[in-house]
Design a protein around this motif. Structure first.
Motif: not given
Lengths: 195, 195
Positions: B162, B165-166, B168-169, B171, B173-174, B178, B181-182, B184
């Protein structure tokens, strides 16, 4: 080949080759060769390799979104459809023997700092994907089938980013451990309301 | 420079450059230049660019594992330490303005299909990292501070994947959406036993 066919052939080839070996390991020559067109014609259709990647991402997102039919809000039982959707994603990974991974994820780690054009396209593609999940989750929450303590948008992001992490890990481990663990996560996050 | 210094300078430079622009976008010449040594000497220390990447991964894993002290099982309150650990990881991402991402994750998506040598090293590095998390989670479960319906090894994998993935996201969305949210997710998965 007609103009449209040349363009499509380049994009189809680019999608395959980028997916398997990445952006920087792939030359325009290789893409043109794969599409059986002269290298020079590449630049008749695309202003740069980055601009080409943006259209490849678009093609990949459209191709992949076929599975999104499983999340269509006009169908019944949103929770069952979400689980079906993740099963289908996992089946797709097994079919490819866990190789290649997700093209969106691959280009994210490789190019987000290298090309602003590609980064923006990836951000929009992920946001679109997340919204499809979010709508289906919200529907299930309205039906009181899924706990709504966590907002649908957050749950969608956790599942999408969790999926990207699981795909990354299964590509490295070359087995489905991470994907099965991800199913544990979906059952946790998409569980019924707590009493 | 002494032999050891040349070797270390090459690895340090490789780690920085691979982290920021990836493996395939980086030539051996660039690494040698950055380390201020002649290109020829690179191959006195490393048999190939792949073998070099394996040692870079080792250096990155050792450098990053400094934060693992927060998870040391000899310290008290395992749950508090897990949350502290994830806060520290997130602070590190903010410090880098969400750029570069995780080198392990980046090399996973870029190289897992390209180099068996690198793939195996990444698999071991992730497994080691997961085990550190798992030990701390198990300690908290034994103390009945964390629900033990899900095995510690599975929780560790879900948090690690997780996290990847967070990262990556974020990076792409800059921004830190994410990552928040992680958090959470960590609170969900590391919650106290349900009555």
């Amino acid at each position: 080949m007609s103009k449209i066919n040349v363009r499509d052939a380049l994009l189809e080839t680019g999608m395959q080759v980028f997916h398997h070996q990445g952006f920087n390991a792939t030359g325009v020559q290789e893409i043109a060769d794969g599409a059986k067109v002269p290298k020079g014609s590449f630049y008749n259709y695309f202003s740069s390799k980055d601009a080409f990647a943006v259209e490849v991402i678009d093609l990949y997102a459209r191709t992949s979104s076929t599975l999104g039919i499983l999340l269509d809000v006009t169908l019944g039982d949103a929770t069952a459809r979400l689980h079906l959707y993740f099963d289908a994603l996992i089946a797709g990974r097994k079919q490819r023997s866990f190789r290649a991974g997700c093209l969106l994820g691959n280009l994210s780690t490789e190019l987000a700092d290298q090309s602003e054009l590609v980064r923006e396209k990836l951000a929009v593609s992920f946001a679109d994907w997340s919204r499809v999940l979010e709508d289906c989750i919200r529907q299930a929450q309205h039906a009181a089938a899924i706990d709504d303590r966590i907002p649908a948008a957050t749950l969608a992001a956790l599942l999408l980013n969790g999926w990207e992490g699981a795909v990354l890990r299964s590509k490295v481990d070359r087995n489905d451990d991470a994907l099965q663990q991800f199913r544990v996560l979906t059952r946790e996050l998409l569980g019924p309301p707590k009493a």
